[in-house]
Design an enzyme around this catalytic site. Structure first.
Site, PDB file in Angstrom:
ATOM      1  N   ALA A 126       0.824  -1.204   0.000  1.00  0.00           N
ATOM      2  CA  ALA A 126       0.000   0.000   0.000  1.00  0.00           C
ATOM      3  C   ALA A 126       0.863   1.262   0.000  1.00  0.00           C
ATOM      4  O   ALA A 126       0.565   2.239  -0.704  1.00  0.00           O
ATOM      5  CB  ALA A 126      -0.940  -0.005   1.207  1.00  0.00           C
ATOM      6  N   TYR A 127       1.932   1.246   0.776  1.00  0.00           N
ATOM      7  CA  TYR A 127       2.867   2.378   0.808  1.00  0.00           C
ATOM      8  C   TYR A 127       3.472   2.605  -0.576  1.00  0.00           C
ATOM      9  O   TYR A 127       3.515   3.734  -1.071  1.00  0.00           O
ATOM     10  CB  TYR A 127       3.958   2.091   1.837  1.00  0.00           C
ATOM     11  CG  TYR A 127       5.107   3.065   1.826  1.00  0.00           C
ATOM     12  CD1 TYR A 127       4.977   4.328   2.392  1.00  0.00           C
ATOM     13  CD2 TYR A 127       6.339   2.712   1.273  1.00  0.00           C
ATOM     14  CE1 TYR A 127       6.039   5.220   2.391  1.00  0.00           C
ATOM     15  CE2 TYR A 127       7.404   3.599   1.274  1.00  0.00           C
ATOM     16  CZ  TYR A 127       7.251   4.855   1.828  1.00  0.00           C
ATOM     17  OH  TYR A 127       8.294   5.741   1.829  1.00  0.00           O
ATOM     18  N   ALA A 128       3.939   1.515  -1.197  1.00  0.00           N
ATOM     19  CA  ALA A 128       4.553   1.632  -2.520  1.00  0.00           C
ATOM     20  C   ALA A 128       3.551   2.154  -3.545  1.00  0.00           C
ATOM     21  O   ALA A 128       3.905   2.971  -4.408  1.00  0.00           O
ATOM     22  CB  ALA A 128       5.107   0.279  -2.957  1.00  0.00           C
TER      23      ALA A 128
END
Length: 252
Positions: free
Chosen positions: A156-158
């Site tokens: 999700a961060y990426a």
């Protein structure tokens, strides 16, 4: 005179880690630096004090990102302190990682990651564009993980940073007519508080992180800050719409 003397910069998340390194470097180069913080006012004031002790000028402004109306509120606080000085450099550094992997992350956490990492920079740039002087700079702090799926647990961060990369390219087209450059800087693993829990104090983890870089060491905030300072300077006037790999060769 420093390369940025007479310039005014805003660094989001400027109180700790990479953001603090950026704020301090821009201050040493002569910029007046607005050090943004979300909740840690003490850390922001410490960063301001460090910049001032080195002969620079800075002030702290607080505003939690990822909330309704965050961009408007941040710029209101900036205007109160900066007055009519305007803006020359916007560094969208503030960001958060997801605590849960693909299988267990819920919608609330997913939405917050995107609200802080993607939505906030978009609207900070949108509202900041009217303050940004022609020939200014916008620098977005991305991640090497947007180009290399090295840590699947951070999906999700990426994804949120990949969207920021796309925003960088498109915004460079939108603002290019005013001589404003827009670039993204992508760190790899950096020795900051956000990585302390798994990196510091664990020799095996440290060695593994260092081995990812072709230069054989873990990154430091100054490694990223120096790249940002270059992009903020006149020397980088012909570079825009770019994703700059600052991972120390981790994804080479």
């Amino acid at each position: 005179m420093g390369a940025l003397t007479g310039k005014t910069a805003l660094v989001t998340g400027g109180s700790r880690g990479i953001g603090r390194g950026i704020a301090e470097r821009l201050g040493r180069d002569g910029a007046r630096v607005a050090v943004h913080y979300g909740t840690n006012e003490a850390a922001a004031k410490e960063t301001v004090a460090t910049i001032e002790a080195a002969g620079g000028e800075a002030f702290a402004i607080g505003q939690e990102l990822g909330t309704e109306g965050d961009a408007a509120a941040l710029w209101e606080r900036f205007d109160e302190r900066a007055g009519a000085d305007g803006l020359d450099i916007l560094v969208n550094n503030a960001g958060i990682a997801a605590s849960q992997p693909f299988a267990t992350i819920d919608e609330a956490e997913y939405d917050r990651v995107f609200a802080v990492n993607t939505k906030a920079p978009f609207f900070l740039a949108q509202r900041g564009a009217e303050r940004l002087r022609d020939g200014g700079r916008i620098i977005n702090v991305s991640t090497g993980l947007s180009q290399a799926a090295m840590m699947p647990e951070l999906i999700a961060y990426a994804m949120s940073k990949s969207a920021l990369d796309t925003f960088t390219r498109y915004l460079s087209k939108v603002l290019g007519g005013r001589g404003i450059t827009v670039n993204a800087v992508a760190p790899g693993i950096v020795d900051t508080d956000i990585n302390a829990a798994w990196l510091r104090g664990d020799d095996e983890a440290w060695a593994g992180a260092a081995a990812l870089s072709t230069l054989g060491r873990v990154g430091e905030p100054a490694d990223i800050a120096d790249v940002v300072a270059f992009l903020a300077s006149h020397d980088a006037r012909w570079i825009t719409g770019q994703w700059i790999d600052a991972t120390g060769g981790s994804i080479a």
